[in-house]
Write a protein that holds these residues in place. Sequence first.
Motif, PDB file in Angstrom:
ATOM      1  N   TRP A 141       0.839  -1.132  -0.067  1.00  0.00           N
ATOM      2  CA  TRP A 141       0.104   0.145   0.145  1.00  0.00           C
ATOM      3  C   TRP A 141       0.957   1.288   0.007  1.00  0.00           C
ATOM      4  O   TRP A 141       2.015   1.342   0.698  1.00  0.00           O
ATOM      5  CB  TRP A 141      -0.878  -0.051   1.319  1.00  0.00           C
ATOM      6  N   ARG A 153      -3.813   0.492  -2.741  1.00  0.00           N
ATOM      7  CA  ARG A 153      -3.638  -0.637  -2.614  1.00  0.00           C
ATOM      8  C   ARG A 153      -3.333  -1.578  -3.713  1.00  0.00           C
ATOM      9  O   ARG A 153      -4.005  -1.589  -4.759  1.00  0.00           O
ATOM     10  CB  ARG A 153      -4.985  -1.397  -1.785  1.00  0.00           C
ATOM     11  N   GLN A 171      -8.423   4.907  -2.513  1.00  0.00           N
ATOM     12  CA  GLN A 171      -9.529   5.034  -1.428  1.00  0.00           C
ATOM     13  C   GLN A 171      -8.985   6.345  -0.422  1.00  0.00           C
ATOM     14  O   GLN A 171      -7.705   6.049  -0.003  1.00  0.00           O
ATOM     15  CB  GLN A 171      -9.931   4.072  -0.804  1.00  0.00           C
ATOM     16  N   ILE A 173      -7.987   7.728   3.123  1.00  0.00           N
ATOM     17  CA  ILE A 173      -7.630   6.879   4.316  1.00  0.00           C
ATOM     18  C   ILE A 173      -8.953   7.050   5.440  1.00  0.00           C
ATOM     19  O   ILE A 173      -9.221   5.940   6.164  1.00  0.00           O
ATOM     20  CB  ILE A 173      -6.490   7.562   5.037  1.00  0.00           C
ATOM     21  N   LEU A 176     -10.889   4.268   4.379  1.00  0.00           N
ATOM     22  CA  LEU A 176     -10.333   3.061   4.822  1.00  0.00           C
ATOM     23  C   LEU A 176     -10.314   2.700   6.338  1.00  0.00           C
ATOM     24  O   LEU A 176     -10.467   1.571   6.528  1.00  0.00           O
ATOM     25  CB  LEU A 176      -8.854   2.925   4.099  1.00  0.00           C
ATOM     26  N   THR A 179     -13.383   0.597   7.464  1.00  0.00           N
ATOM     27  CA  THR A 179     -13.528  -0.654   7.116  1.00  0.00           C
ATOM     28  C   THR A 179     -12.861  -1.741   7.943  1.00  0.00           C
ATOM     29  O   THR A 179     -12.159  -1.321   8.934  1.00  0.00           O
ATOM     30  CB  THR A 179     -13.000  -0.907   5.628  1.00  0.00           C
TER      31      THR A 179
END
Length: 184
Positions: A141, A153, A171, A173, A176, A179
Amino acid sequence: MMSAEAVGAGMPTQVTLDDLAQMAAADENHRYELSPEGVLSVVPPADPDHALLVSRMFAWFLTNGYGPEQVVTDCGIDVGGGRVPDLTVWAEGMPPRRARSSYAGTAGLLLAIEVVSRGSEVIDRVIKKAEYAKAGIPRYWIVERDSVTAVHRHSLNVETGEYEPDPAGAQPIAWLLTTVPEVS
């Protein structure tokens, strides 16, 4: 303060991982890395914004069930040279172990993360990406320090030996960190 001439005069003709480890141990003000071709990189320590990004990701992994032996900051890894990703994630029961010198081998290494800093753009986006792929690290990443702190990623395609970008694209952060990490 030591002069550049004194440092240069004391440098070995060819830098080994042992030399690199000794330089890093003697100097807390810089990060030392060595490419497989023997190119030495010396960079200053992370600035506060960089350190906070790494800290947030570290906490995210721990909050989502990864143990402290799985998520490691600033761990030197042996990829033919000595690299020090900002954050690494290791398989459960397979924490980093010394390979050559004090650098860890890549057995059990699931993910290497680099936060791009000014001056490290090409190294993080191109050079380390190729070195980590060649070393067989399953995921890489790259965290950009742009307006959304985009996380790119990549997963290793074992057939081609190259990283492929996540189909969802980069995406932020902020998204991210809401998730559940998928790195195993």
